[in-house]
Design a protein around this motif. Structure first.
Motif, PDB file in Angstrom:
ATOM      1  N   ALA A 168      60.751   1.435  -8.270  1.00  0.00           N
ATOM      2  CA  ALA A 168      61.842   1.335  -8.926  1.00  0.00           C
ATOM      3  C   ALA A 168      60.945   2.505 -10.021  1.00  0.00           C
ATOM      4  N   THR A 169      59.837   3.259  -9.662  1.00  0.00           N
ATOM      5  CA  THR A 169      59.845   4.519 -10.461  1.00  0.00           C
ATOM      6  C   THR A 169      60.356   5.328  -9.930  1.00  0.00           C
ATOM      7  N   GLU A 170      59.365   5.757  -8.383  1.00  0.00           N
ATOM      8  CA  GLU A 170      60.193   6.429  -7.843  1.00  0.00           C
ATOM      9  C   GLU A 170      62.133   6.927  -7.662  1.00  0.00           C
ATOM     10  N   ALA A 171      62.398   5.279  -7.600  1.00  0.00           N
ATOM     11  CA  ALA A 171      63.664   5.562  -7.442  1.00  0.00           C
ATOM     12  C   ALA A 171      65.052   5.745  -8.480  1.00  0.00           C
ATOM     13  N   GLN A 172      64.480   5.778  -9.659  1.00  0.00           N
ATOM     14  CA  GLN A 172      64.837   6.062 -11.155  1.00  0.00           C
ATOM     15  C   GLN A 172      65.773   7.139 -11.423  1.00  0.00           C
ATOM     16  N   PRO A 173      64.946   8.397 -10.987  1.00  0.00           N
ATOM     17  CA  PRO A 173      65.490   9.212 -11.300  1.00  0.00           C
ATOM     18  C   PRO A 173      67.241   9.425 -10.591  1.00  0.00           C
ATOM     19  N   CYS A 174      66.663   9.230  -9.327  1.00  0.00           N
ATOM     20  CA  CYS A 174      68.462   9.241  -8.415  1.00  0.00           C
ATOM     21  C   CYS A 174      69.376   8.247  -8.675  1.00  0.00           C
ATOM     22  N   LEU A 175      68.888   7.214  -9.376  1.00  0.00           N
ATOM     23  CA  LEU A 175      69.382   5.841  -9.715  1.00  0.00           C
ATOM     24  C   LEU A 175      70.449   6.907 -11.246  1.00  0.00           C
ATOM     25  N   VAL A 176      69.874   7.599 -11.841  1.00  0.00           N
ATOM     26  CA  VAL A 176      70.118   7.237 -12.914  1.00  0.00           C
ATOM     27  C   VAL A 176      71.621   8.924 -12.764  1.00  0.00           C
TER      28      VAL A 176
END
Length: 90
Positions: A33-41
């Motif tokens: 989740a931490t790694e994916a968060q910037p992309c999702l935002v």
């Protein structure tokens, strides 16, 4: 993410998984989740930008991303349950 919470529930009830299994699963989910968060935002922002101020469109974007926000909230609550001293935990 739900799998991590299921493992936590099983460990707390003594029905299979250990607390270490729960912590490992939640830690793995937290890492992803931490790694994916910037992309999702960025993806959400891109969708919202396409709305050009249209309130109905923005509401659709918000509704589309609400389950992702809920999943992050659930993950954070689970993480703080297992690691209360972690950064960002109350």
């Amino acid at each position: 993410m739900r799998a991590a919470l299921a493992i936590a529930a099983l460990s707390l009830t003594g029905c299979g998984a250990s607390l270490k299994d729960a912590a490992d699963a939640l830690n793995a989910a937290n890492t992803i989740a931490t790694e994916a968060q910037p992309c999702l935002v960025a993806m959400k922002a891109e969708e919202a930008a396409k709305c050009a101020g249209n309130a109905a469109c923005e509401a659709t974007v918000t509704a589309h991303w609400a389950p992702v926000a809920d999943a992050y909230d659930a993950l954070h609550r689970g993480w703080c349950t297992l690691v209360p001293a972690a950064a960002g935990c109350p």
